[in-house]
Design a protein around this motif. Sequence first.
Motif, PDB file in Angstrom:
ATOM      1  N   VAL A 186       0.801  -1.116   0.098  1.00 33.61           N
ATOM      2  CA  VAL A 186      -0.004   0.111  -0.008  1.00 33.61           C
ATOM      3  C   VAL A 186       0.807   1.229   0.125  1.00 33.61           C
ATOM      4  N   VAL A 187       0.572   2.155  -1.109  1.00 32.09           N
ATOM      5  CA  VAL A 187       1.712   3.076  -1.182  1.00 32.09           C
ATOM      6  C   VAL A 187       0.695   4.378  -1.103  1.00 32.09           C
ATOM      7  N   ARG A 188       1.257   5.562  -0.875  1.00 31.93           N
ATOM      8  CA  ARG A 188       0.261   6.751  -0.768  1.00 31.93           C
ATOM      9  C   ARG A 188       1.106   8.051  -1.263  1.00 31.93           C
ATOM     10  N   ARG A 189       0.433   8.662  -2.318  1.00 34.48           N
ATOM     11  CA  ARG A 189       0.876  10.055  -2.634  1.00 34.48           C
ATOM     12  C   ARG A 189      -0.303  10.827  -2.760  1.00 34.48           C
ATOM     13  N   LEU A 190       0.117  12.080  -1.984  1.00 32.68           N
ATOM     14  CA  LEU A 190      -0.963  13.142  -1.568  1.00 32.68           C
ATOM     15  C   LEU A 190      -1.952  12.365  -1.086  1.00 32.68           C
TER      16      LEU A 190
ATOM     17  N   PRO B 170      18.681  30.109   7.489  1.00 35.13           N
ATOM     18  CA  PRO B 170      18.627  31.028   6.663  1.00 35.13           C
ATOM     19  C   PRO B 170      17.825  30.980   5.501  1.00 35.13           C
ATOM     20  N   GLY B 171      18.032  32.097   4.622  1.00 36.53           N
ATOM     21  CA  GLY B 171      17.274  32.139   3.303  1.00 36.53           C
ATOM     22  C   GLY B 171      15.858  32.422   3.371  1.00 36.53           C
ATOM     23  N   LYS B 172      15.268  32.330   2.166  1.00 34.47           N
ATOM     24  CA  LYS B 172      14.005  32.666   2.169  1.00 34.47           C
ATOM     25  C   LYS B 172      13.115  31.514   2.505  1.00 34.47           C
ATOM     26  N   PRO B 173      12.103  32.144   3.601  1.00 33.37           N
ATOM     27  CA  PRO B 173      11.244  31.205   3.965  1.00 33.37           C
ATOM     28  C   PRO B 173      10.446  30.473   3.338  1.00 33.37           C
ATOM     29  N   THR B 174       9.836  29.211   3.228  1.00 31.48           N
ATOM     30  CA  THR B 174       9.101  28.719   2.513  1.00 31.48           C
ATOM     31  C   THR B 174       8.042  28.124   3.244  1.00 31.48           C
ATOM     32  N   LEU B 175       6.713  28.152   2.437  1.00 31.48           N
ATOM     33  CA  LEU B 175       5.542  27.488   2.960  1.00 31.48           C
ATOM     34  C   LEU B 175       5.352  25.977   3.551  1.00 31.48           C
ATOM     35  N   LEU B 176       6.235  25.374   2.571  1.00 32.63           N
ATOM     36  CA  LEU B 176       6.147  24.044   2.617  1.00 32.63           C
ATOM     37  C   LEU B 176       7.684  23.426   2.342  1.00 32.63           C
ATOM     38  N   PRO B 177       8.247  22.494   2.831  1.00 37.10           N
ATOM     39  CA  PRO B 177       9.315  21.669   2.333  1.00 37.10           C
ATOM     40  C   PRO B 177       9.191  21.156   1.164  1.00 37.10           C
ATOM     41  N   ALA B 178      10.444  20.769   0.564  1.00 33.71           N
ATOM     42  CA  ALA B 178      10.142  20.183  -0.996  1.00 33.71           C
ATOM     43  C   ALA B 178       9.421  18.580  -0.840  1.00 33.71           C
ATOM     44  N   ASP B 179       9.413  18.005   0.453  1.00 37.92           N
ATOM     45  CA  ASP B 179       8.820  16.777   0.376  1.00 37.92           C
ATOM     46  C   ASP B 179       8.252  16.730   1.613  1.00 37.92           C
ATOM     47  N   PRO B 180       6.843  17.266   1.650  1.00 39.66           N
ATOM     48  CA  PRO B 180       6.233  17.278   2.970  1.00 39.66           C
ATOM     49  C   PRO B 180       5.804  16.117   3.472  1.00 39.66           C
ATOM     50  N   ASP B 181       5.692  15.821   4.641  1.00 34.20           N
ATOM     51  CA  ASP B 181       5.072  14.797   5.417  1.00 34.20           C
ATOM     52  C   ASP B 181       3.547  15.194   5.711  1.00 34.20           C
ATOM     53  N   LEU B 182       2.752  14.626   4.408  1.00 38.26           N
ATOM     54  CA  LEU B 182       1.262  15.032   4.637  1.00 38.26           C
ATOM     55  C   LEU B 182       0.605  14.857   5.812  1.00 38.26           C
TER      56      LEU B 182
ATOM     57  N   LEU C 218      -1.327  30.235   7.309  1.00 38.07           N
ATOM     58  CA  LEU C 218      -1.957  28.916   7.174  1.00 38.07           C
ATOM     59  C   LEU C 218      -2.839  28.553   5.877  1.00 38.07           C
ATOM     60  N   ASN C 219      -3.706  29.684   5.636  1.00 35.06           N
ATOM     61  CA  ASN C 219      -4.363  29.545   4.468  1.00 35.06           C
ATOM     62  C   ASN C 219      -3.495  29.249   2.978  1.00 35.06           C
ATOM     63  N   ALA C 220      -2.417  29.976   3.192  1.00 28.51           N
ATOM     64  CA  ALA C 220      -1.753  29.709   1.787  1.00 28.51           C
ATOM     65  C   ALA C 220      -1.164  28.218   1.851  1.00 28.51           C
ATOM     66  N   VAL C 221      -0.636  27.761   3.054  1.00 32.84           N
ATOM     67  CA  VAL C 221      -0.174  26.440   3.100  1.00 32.84           C
ATOM     68  C   VAL C 221      -1.221  25.585   2.647  1.00 32.84           C
ATOM     69  N   SER C 222      -2.286  25.836   3.154  1.00 33.62           N
ATOM     70  CA  SER C 222      -3.364  24.625   2.927  1.00 33.62           C
ATOM     71  C   SER C 222      -3.594  24.823   1.348  1.00 33.62           C
ATOM     72  N   ALA C 223      -3.687  26.133   0.878  1.00 34.69           N
ATOM     73  CA  ALA C 223      -4.054  26.267  -0.640  1.00 34.69           C
ATOM     74  C   ALA C 223      -2.778  25.475  -1.287  1.00 34.69           C
ATOM     75  N   GLN C 224      -1.674  25.408  -0.834  1.00 31.75           N
ATOM     76  CA  GLN C 224      -0.584  24.845  -1.620  1.00 31.75           C
ATOM     77  C   GLN C 224      -0.668  23.151  -1.484  1.00 31.75           C
ATOM     78  N   LEU C 225      -1.300  22.958  -0.277  1.00 36.55           N
ATOM     79  CA  LEU C 225      -1.365  21.560  -0.092  1.00 36.55           C
ATOM     80  C   LEU C 225      -2.569  21.108  -1.005  1.00 36.55           C
TER      81      LEU C 225
END
Lengths: 161, 750
Positions: free
Chosen positions: A89-93, B125-137, B233-240
Motif C-alpha cells: 500500500v503506497v500513498r501519494r498526496l 537562513p534564506g527565503k522562508p518557504t511555505l512547505l518543504p520540498a518533500d512534505p510529510d502530509l 496557514l491558508n496559503a499553506v493549505s492552498a498549496q497542499l
Amino acid sequence: MSSEIATTDQGAALSGKYLTFFLGAEEYGIAILKVREIIGIVPVTPVPGTPTFMQGVINLRGKIIPVIDLRAKFGMPTQPASRETCIIVVRRLDLELGIVVDAVSEVRNVAAAETDAMLDLGGEISAEYFLGISKADGKVRLLLDIDRILSTEEVLELGKR
Amino acid sequence: MKNKAKPATLDLGEIAVQLMQAQPNETASLKELCAALGQCVEGEQGTDCSPSVKRLVTAAKAKLDSLLSGEAADAEQALAAAVRLTCLATSPEPEPQGGGAAELDWEAEAAPAAAIESLLPSLPPGKPTLLPADPDLDLIGEFMTEANEHVVNAEAALLTLEERPDDAAAVNTVFRAFHTVKGVSSMLGMTALAELAHHAESLLARIRDGEIRCTGVYANLCLRGIDLLKETLNAVSAQLHGQDAKLPAGYAELVRALQNPDSAGADAPATPAPILAVLPPAPVAPTPVAAASAPVAAAAPSAPAPQAAAAAAVAPSAPAPVAAPSAVRPAAAAEAEAPARAATPGDETSVRVRTDRLDRLIDMVGELVIAHSMLAADPRNDVSRDPELSRKVGHAGKIVRELQDMSMSLRMVPLRPTFQKLTRIVRDVAKKSDKLIQFVSTGDDTEIDRNMVDVIAEPLIHMVRNAADHGIESTAARIAAGKSPTGTVRLAAYHSGGSVVIDLSDDGGGLDKERILAKATQKGLIDPNKSLSESEIYQLIFLPGFSTTENVTDISGRGVGMDVVRRNIEQLKGRIEITSERGKGTVFSIRLPLTLAITDGMIVRVGSERYIIPTVNIAMNFRPEASQVSTVAGRGELILLRGELIPLFRLHQLFKVDGAATEPTRGLVVVLRDGAGACGLLVDELLGQQQVVAKSLGAGIGKVPAVSGGAILGDGRVGLILDPSSLVQLAKDSRTGRPQPEAASQTVSN
C-alpha cells in the motif's frame, strides 16, 4: 535546519532505503518512505470499465482502495496469486493505492554510487516509470518512480472524470 | 505472509519491513521487534550508530512499548508511528533534527517546542518557504488542524486582552499558540510559519514576563501576527491542495516589525485602523448587539404570536428599517464570533472531532459488525453444541448493533443553523420588495446527516427566496384579497417513516396553473396537446429556463433556481412535491433520506460477482417467460411486461462478467425506474436486501461509469453499488454501437 527528507538534491536523489520486491525473476525497489504498509493478498473486486492494469478494489480495514496489478501495468503476463503474493500500500498526496507484487524481498540501502540512470530499452518498456537502476552486489534492481506510476496519464485521466 | 521475527541481530531495515507487516494485535512478534530495536541501539551494535539514529530508534521503541503496554490511545497509530520512525532511522543520513524529533514530541501537547528548542538554535537562513520540498502530509495535516484551533483560541484571547491587558491566562493562550506553531512547523520544514511564529513568540514572551504590556502598538502587533499567521496557514493549505500559493502580502514587513517591536511604534499609528476593521466589534459592545439580534431570533422559533408579527409589522414603518440593517450586521458578526468564544476551556459540553476521524470510527464500527457477523456465522457457534458460547456471541452482537447505531448518530446535526440563515433571507427580501413577511420555522432540532446539510442549504435558500419574493403578494394585493397584510413563510421539518421531511409553505397567491402551462408551451417545453395532471404541471417549474414572473428582480426570477433545486434534492436521493391552491398558498414538500451514508440496496449476483442496486430505483423483479423476450434487429432486446415494452440490458454483457446466466429465462430481470423511464436488467439472482454504507472507491480510480461507489459486504469483500441512470446511459451507448467502455477512452458526459 535543513528539510526533513532530503530528496531535493538531484545527485543524491536515488540513494536511500528501498523496499524491494519481485515480479517474476526481476527485482524492483520502491522508496521506503512512500510505503504505508504491506498486506497479504485479499479478494479483489474487479471494477468494470477501468483499464486492465486496474485490478479492482479491496477493503483495507473499512476503507476502499484501488489496487493496481503491476504485472499488467508493465505488460507482463499475469499469474495467479500465490502464498507469497502481497499488496504494497503506497500513498501519494490523497491517493492511496495498493500494488500487487509477486513477493516482498527486503529493505536495502541504495547508495548513489551504485546506481545508473535508467536506460532507454526501446520498445514498450517505458523508462519514465523508473528512477534508475541499482547494480549493487552484481544484481540489477529497478528503482520505481512510484509517483510517476501513480500519476501516469491513465491514473490522472481516471481521477479527472 | 507472516515472517516470524528471528532472534538476535536484525538490522533496522529488516525490523522496518517486519513492523510494516505486523498488526497491532500481534503482541508476540511486536515484542520481539521491540527487543530487536533495543538491541540496535544498545551494546556493541549501538556503538556505531549516530546519536540521531539512536534517538529515532528509542522513540520507535517507546511507541511500541506504549502499544504493548496498552497505554497507546490508538494502537494502529502507535504502530504506524513506530514504523515511520524506524524507516527514518534507516535512512542513510538521518537529518540531525529530522521529522523523527517532531514525532517524539508530537503528542506532548503541552509544550512540544520546549523540548525541541534546544535542537533549534536558530531558524534556517534564506527565503522562508511555505512547505518543504518533500512534505510529510500526515503530520502536516494534523498540524494544520491543531494550528487553526490555536489561532481561533488565540484570537479570542487577544480580544480579552484588549479589555484586560493583564489577563495572564489570555497571554498564555496566545503565547502557546505561537509557541506550538513555531515548534511543530519548524520540525516539518515549514519555515515561513516557523519564522513568523518565532518572532511573535518572542514578543509574547516579553508580555508574559511582564516586561511590556499588551496594549497599543504591542497589541496591534499581536493581532497582526495572528491575522498573518491565519493567512499563512491558508496559503499553506492552498498549496497542499495543489494551488500555487505565495507568502501573504506584508509578511516581510510584519516579521521585521516583530523583530523590533519597540521601533515599530513609529509606523504603528498608520496600521491600527485596518486591523480594527478586521476585528469583529462584538466584544466592544456586546449588550446592544444581543438586543438588536433578539427580534430576529424571536421570529424564528415557533412563535407566530403577536410579538413576532409586531416586529415584522414595525419594520417597514418610519425610521426603524434604516436602523435595522446596521443592527443586523454586528449580530451576524457576534454569531461568527460565538464558536471561538465557546472554545475557551471550562465550557465543554461538546468536543470537536475531525470529520475524517469520525468517518474512520464509523468505518471501524462497520468492520466490527462484519467481524462479529463472521463470528456469529461460524458453524462452531451453535446453540445445540455450545449454548454458553452462543449466548456470549449474541450478547456481543447486541452491543455491536448499539455501537453501530450510536456511531451513525454521530454524523447527525440539527437543521437549526441552516434555518437561521433563512430567517435572514426572508428579512432581506421583505425589505427589498417592501412586503410584510413573517418567517416561522418549526422542528429546527430535526437532525440530518452532516454531509447533507450543505447540499440542502442552497436549494432551501432558493426556495425560501422564491416563496418570499414571488409566493407572497404585495401588501396592497393582500389587503385587496382580504388577507392579513402580513404574509407568512413557514418552514417545518420533521421525521416521517425513515426520512426527513422539510415543508416550505407560504400563504401567498399560489401557483397559477394556466400561466405555467402557457409559459411552458410558449417556451416549447411541453406538447400543447398533451393533457397534464395538476402535479405534472407544477413539476414544470423545475425545468431549466422556466420562470413565470413577469419582472425579473435582482432577488429572483431568472429561472435559474428551480432546476438547481431539483438537481440538488435528487442528488441527495430525495423527492420534492408541490401542492398549491389558488389564492391560498403553496406547499413545497421535500423528502430526504436520513443519511446519505447508508444505501438501502438489493444485492444481486452476476456470475461470480455481486453488485448492489439501490432499492429506491427498483420497481420490481421477475423471471421472464421466453415469450416475453424479443429482439430488435438482432441487437437490442425488449421485454414485454404487462403490455408495456421496456428495453432489456444484460449486466454480464455490460460489465463483461464470465459465467453468468445468458438465457433470460434462467436469470432474473430487475426493472429499474427513474425519471428517464424504465428498463430491465438481467442478473443471475437476488441475494437479498441489505443496508450498506456507501463509500468512494478511492481517489486513484476516479469516476467509474455506471458505478456510484462501493460498500463492504457481509463477508468483508467490496461490492460495487450501481448507479441506475448512468447504467442505462452506458447500456444505450453500447447498443448504438459505440465502443464498450474501456475507461481510458470512454468520455462520460457527466
